[in-house]
Write a protein that holds these residues in place. Sequence first.
Motif, PDB file in Angstrom:
ATOM      1  N   ARG A   1       0.819  -1.214   0.000  1.00 41.03           N
ATOM      2  CA  ARG A   1       0.000   0.000   0.000  1.00 41.03           C
ATOM      3  C   ARG A   1       0.853   1.264   0.000  1.00 41.03           C
TER       4      ARG A   1
ATOM      5  N   LEU B   1      -1.362   4.633  -0.638  1.00 43.09           N
ATOM      6  CA  LEU B   1      -2.656   4.554   0.049  1.00 43.09           C
ATOM      7  C   LEU B   1      -2.474   4.752   1.543  1.00 43.09           C
TER       8      LEU B   1
ATOM      9  N   LEU C   1      -3.422   7.918   3.597  1.00 43.53           N
ATOM     10  CA  LEU C   1      -4.761   8.199   4.128  1.00 43.53           C
ATOM     11  C   LEU C   1      -4.872   7.852   5.601  1.00 43.53           C
TER      12      LEU C   1
ATOM     13  N   ASP D   1      -4.013   8.074   9.417  1.00 44.70           N
ATOM     14  CA  ASP D   1      -3.482   9.125  10.297  1.00 44.70           C
ATOM     15  C   ASP D   1      -2.187   8.666  10.945  1.00 44.70           C
TER      16      ASP D   1
ATOM     17  N   LYS E   1     -10.611  15.857  10.985  1.00 46.15           N
ATOM     18  CA  LYS E   1      -9.741  14.885  11.634  1.00 46.15           C
ATOM     19  C   LYS E   1     -10.382  14.489  12.944  1.00 46.15           C
TER      20      LYS E   1
ATOM     21  N   GLU F   1     -11.015   3.040  -0.794  1.00 49.64           N
ATOM     22  CA  GLU F   1      -9.651   2.710  -1.196  1.00 49.64           C
ATOM     23  C   GLU F   1      -9.595   2.310  -2.656  1.00 49.64           C
TER      24      GLU F   1
ATOM     25  N   TYR G   1      -9.652   5.470  -4.572  1.00 54.06           N
ATOM     26  CA  TYR G   1      -8.358   6.155  -4.522  1.00 54.06           C
ATOM     27  C   TYR G   1      -7.347   5.398  -5.367  1.00 54.06           C
TER      28      TYR G   1
END
Lengths: 299, 331, 564
Positions: free
Chosen positions: A96, A101, A104, A106, C346, C436, C439
């Motif tokens: 990933r 990816l 994304l 945190d 967030k 995902e 993306y």
Amino acid sequence: MPTATKAPMPPTSPERLPPTGRDSAPRVYDAVARGERFTTAMHEAVLDERHVLSIRDFELWYGEKKALYGITMPITAGKITALIGPSGCGKSTLLRCVNRLNDLVDGVRIAGDMQLNGDSIYAKGVDVIELRKRIGMVFQKPNPFPMSIFENVVYSLRIDGIREKDLLHEVCEKSLKGAGLWDEVKDRLKDSALNLSGGQQQRLCIARAIAAEPEVLLLDEPCSALDPIATGRIEELMNELKGHYSILIVTHNMQQAARTSDYTAFMYLGRLVEYGPTNEIFRVPRLKETEDYVTGRFG
Amino acid sequence: MKLLALAAVLLAAPAALAQSIQVDAKLPVYKPIQGVSGNVKSVGSDTLNNLMTLWAEGFKKHYPAVAVEVEGKGSGTAPPALINGSSTFGPMSRPMKQKEIDDFEKAFGYKPTAVPAAVDTLAVYVHKDNPLAQLSLDQVDAIFSKSRKAGYAKDLTTWGDLGLTGEWADKPISLYGRNSASGTYGFFKEHALANGDFKDAVKEQPGSSAVVQGVASDKFAIGYSGIGYKTADVKMLKLAKDAKSEAFEISQENAYSGKYPMTRILYVYVNKKPDAQLDPLRREFLRYVLSKQGQEDTVKDGFYPLTPRLVDQGLKAIGLEAAAVEAGAKQ
Amino acid sequence: MSQATLERPAKEPTRTRRWRTTRRATALSAYGEPWLWLASGALALALAMIAALVLLILVRGFGTFWPSELLRIERKGAPALLGEVTKEELVTRPAADGMPERTERRRMLRTGNYDLTGHHFEWVWDSEVEREARPEWALAVERTAWGRFHGEPVALVAGERVLAEQPSEILARLDDELARAIEGREARHRLEVEEVGAVHHAMEVERLTLRHLEAEGGDAAQRAASIERTAELERQYEALQRRLAELDVENGRTVLRMRAPDGATKDLALVDVVRAYPANALDWSAKLGVYLSRWWEFLTDVPREANSEGGVFPAIFGTVVMTLIMSLVVVPFGVLAALYLREYAKAGALVSIVRICVNNLAGVPSIVFGVFGLGFFCMILGTSIDELLFADRLPNPTYGKGGLLWASLTLALLTLPVVIVATEEAIAAVPNSMREGSYGCGATKGQTILRIVLPRALPGIMTGMILAIARGAGEVAPLMLVGAVKLAPQLAVDGTAPFVHPERSFLHLGFHVFDLGFQSQNSEAAKPMVYTTTLLLIGIVVTLNLTAIWIRSQLRKKYAANPF
């Protein structure tokens, strides 16, 4: 699973350890547990090929927890490279990272770099969206979008704003044929993709991934949710795609790795332990640990 | 026993007592004029809510281009709406308080104009099976008020305190009234309670009709509300000014003569510059209210119509010629 | 280890078995039955209460318009009565006047004839009754003013000419004459609304033009022209007034002469009659006819007589339009807010606080929203709009008062938490693998949300909208502050430019129920209407919801996940 790195390690240069001989005792695990440096047992054969992707000294932290340690790994163009290793060893994480990816998630930090056909992936100013268009990805669980089969396949073109019907149809047909799904769905392209069977859905996802003509195709355990027959179809498909596409696949299935891949990388606790041509890794691994794992004595 | 007998007679023959209310023939008949259109908005008393609606409907028959909106949540809402300009008319079931007039004057530099619009009597209602026939105002005070400013000797809490016998003797009096934004509340407080305080046990209702319905469904209840809201399920008591005076029932005659002690005039307030004419729209609407047709609507809604004298007073207030008494004199 | 445990009982000698059985007796709480009973009992209780409420509203609501028979009661020492029996009860009367204590029946009669007697309803004791009958020709007449009239027909008169004198003849001709009278009434109404209204409007415009000219000191020729035009309009108006007067005379010519039960005769101009039927001579199908015609009037007509009669069409219109505007506002806002909370913000203390606040907002009493709407929308926003755009109409406010738009916005605010919470849940339920995947194809966040997340969450968003409609359409308290009124003769959409008037006050079914229930002068007659109006309101909310549910099921079909 033993947690080797209870204490957070500072992001220093990758630890190196002299390679261990095949006949030596499994020292690597102890070394890792002790936090010592070691060097990947890299088979020379992998270095001779043309590389589509090269990973260099790549490290990754989830918050305070380090997940990848100094991974250096060239991926050969036009071949299938399999990533194996016990659960939690970081192979999916590594995969990933190729199309970023993990951005994304945190609290992810990385060090080192990857290069896709010579272009840095992690350099400052890289357009992640553009980058992802050059890399196709198929996930563990089939994830067709809630729209028609046709729209699923041409999704990457749609988001680029392409509207020409002829082009869309051409790409759709080509990709579905490439994914071996065309004959099954050509009469119901307008149907919802969600009505396909699991194996069909996964092949649809492959079609979707190859529609954008990616430079690398990432497969994250693509068969783990499928039955043996559907798995067989996917493996056949991978064989057909090889050559035209460079494939990096994560798998838990030793037989699958042995059957399909040209190169195999064994990972453990965030380290790349051994990397070489598949037949060498499975028949004459250089490390005891690798042998134990591929023969099922470990785990 | 006497009381009971009287009650039986009253119950037996309500129709004999019922008179249809008559509008004075001297009131001017409304004739429409030309060129009236625009929007009218009325905000104020809920006692006058239905009546304003009836007037609006009647007025609109003459002037289709006029749009009238009626909103009624209590007399207390009328002055603020007049002051901030969101309403054209402020119907009120009591005269404005000095404070409200001052606020108005502060905003405009002159006082608001009060136009009498109908005559109302505040009735004291009991359940239709209640044998009680009459009360004096000091008794009413002792029933509803905790301060007893009218001077009755003791607090009245049960029907037995009022001389009822049998099943009624030990039953507590259940009290119904209006909420404090209502003009009816204020008027009752002033005239029956001598500005004393209501008991906490009074069940405050959101509308005049709700008081009557409350009394109708509660056998041991007593409540006050406008005459216009009476139903067959409740009985209106005769009222006496004090313990020594004679008690009078509610009738058109007793209301006009003032023999029935709780008679009031309902007003429509309007913002009129003292030296200027009203614009045609407002002038015509008020002229309609003060006309024969307008006062017939009053009867339709259960109130009493204005007397010719009150009509003239209203016409003068809005800068028109008096019409009713003179017209009568001519006849 | 586990195998050993499983095998042990077989190896154990029998003597310990009894001891073990008592020792290991299953606790009562381990059985499912008590819980099952408790849970099913709670459900049954809730269902019973709902069913009782719905049944009450259905029975009362649908029963209101069914015509009942007219009973004539002759009383000792009092005028006779003619009316429908609406209630009856048994009452224990105390001993009085030499009569012993006894239980007696009394009945409430809806007598009508308010203009003659001053009563709408009267109670009659059985002991007062001298004779009872159901006169064959008793006629119930519904009028445009003064409520009902009950009596027997004496004659049908047109001007000087008597058209019919026999009741059967009168009834035979009544329908035709009534139809003609209704035509006349409608002709007058058309004349009023279209022609007189236009002239009035033109005169108002002319008056303002003239005033404008005078204020600016425009040239004399223009002023003269304006005065000339005004004079012409005045002539037109005079002519129209004459035509109206002629129509009134013509319309008022045909009169139904009735005898009230007490013997008085009364002439009812047919033009003021809405409906007349011989209550005791109706067969089942004729009753159904009256019933349906009353429903039709109720659904399509405007209210009369201070909302106690006529129809509720403006209220239906107001309720539906307000709910639709509310949905149009609240759904986009709620969805955007939820998207931000779920997709962009967030996760952290601040988002949690915002989420808690949103959830608690749903618990704020609705009247507080009403006060806010009045203060913010009407007073601050509305007044500013007036000053900017409608300064010529001041001091009469245009937007600076309650109105349809402000009421819709207030309700949108009120239902916002519902939509946000439902949308957040729907968005959270979209599998991460889909995001995902998107993306992975190189889609941006915006494209992913627009093409993947929102379509997948749409059924859930619709659920939020359904809940919002259910809450919003039934809300009354805040509306009383921001625009629902007792009488608003103009709809928010009509033929005068600019055709849509969101600033106008409106009628609302919920407020109408409140008005009928607590404000009505003739509260006895209003009570059944309360049920009917409630029934209608529930019907509308159910219809709106069913529509939304249908749309949602279509969406679900489209996006349904196949569990393969």
